[in-house]
Design a protein around this motif. Structure first.
Motif, PDB file in Angstrom:
ATOM      1  N   TRP A 221     -14.438   0.144  13.573  1.00  0.00           N
ATOM      2  CA  TRP A 221     -13.828  -0.229  12.300  1.00  0.00           C
ATOM      3  C   TRP A 221     -14.891  -0.293  11.210  1.00  0.00           C
ATOM      4  N   GLU A 222     -14.498   0.061   9.999  1.00  0.00           N
ATOM      5  CA  GLU A 222     -15.346  -0.099   8.820  1.00  0.00           C
ATOM      6  C   GLU A 222     -14.487  -0.654   7.697  1.00  0.00           C
ATOM      7  N   THR A 223     -15.018  -1.630   6.945  1.00  0.00           N
ATOM      8  CA  THR A 223     -14.220  -2.299   5.928  1.00  0.00           C
ATOM      9  C   THR A 223     -14.937  -2.334   4.585  1.00  0.00           C
ATOM     10  N   SER A 224     -14.149  -2.507   3.533  1.00  0.00           N
ATOM     11  CA  SER A 224     -14.648  -2.742   2.177  1.00  0.00           C
ATOM     12  C   SER A 224     -13.679  -3.712   1.513  1.00  0.00           C
ATOM     13  N   ILE A 225     -14.123  -4.389   0.449  1.00  0.00           N
ATOM     14  CA  ILE A 225     -13.302  -5.424  -0.165  1.00  0.00           C
ATOM     15  C   ILE A 225     -13.451  -5.399  -1.680  1.00  0.00           C
ATOM     16  N   HIS A 226     -12.363  -5.752  -2.368  1.00  0.00           N
ATOM     17  CA  HIS A 226     -12.438  -6.002  -3.804  1.00  0.00           C
ATOM     18  C   HIS A 226     -11.517  -7.170  -4.144  1.00  0.00           C
ATOM     19  N   ALA A 227     -12.050  -8.129  -4.897  1.00  0.00           N
ATOM     20  CA  ALA A 227     -11.291  -9.296  -5.333  1.00  0.00           C
ATOM     21  C   ALA A 227     -11.109  -9.233  -6.841  1.00  0.00           C
ATOM     22  N   GLY A 228      -9.859  -9.358  -7.296  1.00  0.00           N
ATOM     23  CA  GLY A 228      -9.574  -9.370  -8.725  1.00  0.00           C
ATOM     24  C   GLY A 228      -9.292 -10.773  -9.205  1.00  0.00           C
ATOM     25  N   SER A 229      -8.530 -10.889 -10.281  1.00  0.00           N
ATOM     26  CA  SER A 229      -8.215 -12.205 -10.837  1.00  0.00           C
ATOM     27  C   SER A 229      -7.283 -12.986  -9.931  1.00  0.00           C
ATOM     28  N   SER A 230      -6.338 -12.298  -9.284  1.00  0.00           N
ATOM     29  CA  SER A 230      -5.399 -12.991  -8.399  1.00  0.00           C
ATOM     30  C   SER A 230      -5.011 -12.154  -7.198  1.00  0.00           C
ATOM     31  N   ASP A 231      -5.687 -11.050  -6.977  1.00  0.00           N
ATOM     32  CA  ASP A 231      -5.342 -10.130  -5.900  1.00  0.00           C
ATOM     33  C   ASP A 231      -6.569  -9.788  -5.070  1.00  0.00           C
ATOM     34  N   ILE A 232      -6.330  -9.609  -3.781  1.00  0.00           N
ATOM     35  CA  ILE A 232      -7.404  -9.252  -2.852  1.00  0.00           C
ATOM     36  C   ILE A 232      -6.967  -8.001  -2.089  1.00  0.00           C
ATOM     37  N   ALA A 233      -7.848  -7.020  -2.014  1.00  0.00           N
ATOM     38  CA  ALA A 233      -7.579  -5.814  -1.233  1.00  0.00           C
ATOM     39  C   ALA A 233      -8.752  -5.543  -0.309  1.00  0.00           C
ATOM     40  N   VAL A 234      -8.434  -5.119   0.908  1.00  0.00           N
ATOM     41  CA  VAL A 234      -9.448  -4.764   1.898  1.00  0.00           C
ATOM     42  C   VAL A 234      -9.150  -3.353   2.388  1.00  0.00           C
ATOM     43  N   GLY A 235     -10.123  -2.466   2.251  1.00  0.00           N
ATOM     44  CA  GLY A 235      -9.993  -1.130   2.802  1.00  0.00           C
ATOM     45  C   GLY A 235     -10.450  -1.121   4.245  1.00  0.00           C
ATOM     46  N   ILE A 236      -9.679  -0.452   5.084  1.00  0.00           N
ATOM     47  CA  ILE A 236      -9.954  -0.447   6.525  1.00  0.00           C
ATOM     48  C   ILE A 236      -9.915   0.987   7.039  1.00  0.00           C
ATOM     49  N   SER A 237     -10.980   1.399   7.703  1.00  0.00           N
ATOM     50  CA  SER A 237     -11.023   2.690   8.381  1.00  0.00           C
ATOM     51  C   SER A 237     -11.144   2.444   9.874  1.00  0.00           C
ATOM     52  N   GLU A 238     -10.148   2.885  10.619  1.00  0.00           N
ATOM     53  CA  GLU A 238     -10.134   2.727  12.074  1.00  0.00           C
ATOM     54  C   GLU A 238     -10.400   4.081  12.714  1.00  0.00           C
ATOM     55  N   THR A 239     -11.481   4.167  13.489  1.00  0.00           N
ATOM     56  CA  THR A 239     -11.880   5.426  14.104  1.00  0.00           C
ATOM     57  C   THR A 239     -11.702   5.363  15.608  1.00  0.00           C
ATOM     58  N   ASP A 240     -10.985   6.323  16.146  1.00  0.00           N
ATOM     59  CA  ASP A 240     -10.809   6.449  17.586  1.00  0.00           C
ATOM     60  C   ASP A 240     -12.164   6.782  18.210  1.00  0.00           C
ATOM     61  N   ALA A 241     -12.664   5.903  19.068  1.00  0.00           N
ATOM     62  CA  ALA A 241     -14.011   6.059  19.622  1.00  0.00           C
ATOM     63  C   ALA A 241     -14.123   7.243  20.569  1.00  0.00           C
TER      64      ALA A 241
END
Length: 348
Positions: free
Chosen positions: A199-219
């Motif tokens: 798994w690899e993740t990234s994040i961004h937090a705004g004024s009232s919203d949270i988003a997390v990007g997720i990449s799931e790789t089949d090993a």
């Protein structure tokens, strides 16, 4: 602007906001300049890292170094965080800063962010206590997790609250940490890992919203799947794709990454290639224009909801764009990965 999720049959991200014109990185679409922007880039070249200012190398760092975060401060100082030979590392203006935290193999610092005159970064440490994670403020330890928790990335909201993506066992969680007391406020599991997948993740937090990007790789197959966690809802974005960064802009969630292409040249010859993509409102947009070979949209930045900047890494170098218009092309002949950036903008 509040981001809203509308459920549809294909589960697209739909957000309310002003229309934003985004497209592939094309020179002829460059808008009239209304600002001066200075771009600082952390690059990995062969077995060492360096820091660029625009298309010029500013600092060359040690062998076996990685730069995972950059912070251009108001006083002109450039801070960086990462690792050297699997030990956590900090730099100021290209010179190492002494760290008063534990360290051992496979330790590193990540996700540098600026709040006023302060900078923050997080990291994971392996030492005699085991594995745990930390948050540093201006180089000083302000938060230490329990053992067994690995911090992946962090961001601060417009109000200053700190959010961290952390993993423990098979679970990936979102932590909220109050920045005046540096106490854990909440922890919620956002996804549980599939066994043996990467798994690899990234994040961004705004004024009232949270988003997390997720990449799931089949090993086993090494095929990735792009997903996005937005305010409690996990959304599938695209098969055979990866997310590297994300941000909010003009009411949209904007995701950057790549799509995995399989090119069948002949029955015996198959080529695997990555092509840079930006997703807006759940729809993909080709960002590989002008790129050589493999390409990936590595970094995104919303500057005060006025400018949306994109950084594309490809086999021939780096492209930096504003809203899809090419601003700067950096040709590089050796194998290079862009790993981090920061931007100083002055509106004219």
């Amino acid at each position: 602007m509040k981001i809203n999720l509308i459920k549809t049959a294909c589960a697209l991200i739909v957000l309310i906001g002003a229309t934003v014109a985004v497209s592939s990185c094309k020179k002829e679409e460059q808008p009239q300049t209304q600002y001066d922007a200075t771009f600082y880039l952390g690059l990995r070249q062969e077995n060492e890292s360096c820091i660029y200012k625009g298309n010029q190398q500013l600092y060359k760092l040690e062998q076996d170094s990685w730069v995972y975060g950059l912070a251009a401060m108001p006083d002109g100082s450039i801070y960086a965080c990462g690792s050297v030979a699997s030990e956590p590392a900090l730099w100021k203006d290209g010179k190492r800063i002494e760290l008063n935290i534990g360290s051992g193999g496979y330790s590193s610092l990540y996700s540098m962010t600026v709040r006023g005159n302060d900078w923050l970064c997080c990291g994971s440490i392996f030492d005699t206590e085991g594995m745990y994670s930390v948050i540093l403020k201006n180089g000083e330890l302000v938060y230490k997790s329990d053992t067994g928790i690995r911090f992946e990335c962090m961001d601060c909201s417009d109000s200053g609250e700190c959010y961290v993506v952390a993993s423990k066992g098979q679970d990936i969680s979102l932590l909220q940490i109050e920045p005046s007391s540096w106490k854990l406020v909440s922890s919620q599991i956002i996804v549980t890992e599939s066994e043996n997948n990467v798994w690899e993740t990234s994040i961004h937090a705004g004024s009232s919203d949270i988003a997390v990007g997720i990449s799931e790789t089949d090993a086993q197959k090494w095929e990735s799947k792009a997903r996005c966690w937005l305010n409690g809802t996990l959304i599938d974005i695209e098969e055979r794709s990866s997310i590297r960064d994300l941000t909010f802009f003009a009411g949209y969630v904007v995701l950057g990454g790549s799509h995995e292409l399989i090119l069948q040249h002949s029955p015996e010859e198959i080529e695997f290639r990555n092509s840079a993509i930006q997703w807006v409102n759940g729809a993909p947009q080709d960002f590989s224009y002008g790129c050589t070979g493999n390409s990936e949209l590595r970094l995104l930045r919303n500057w005060n909801n006025l400018f949306l900047f994109q950084c594309v890494d490809h086999d021939g170098g780096i492209q930096i764009c504003n809203n899809g218009a090419l601003l700067l092309s950096i040709p590089l002949t050796q194998d290079t990965d862009v790993t981090s950036w920061d931007i100083v903008v002055k509106v004219i």
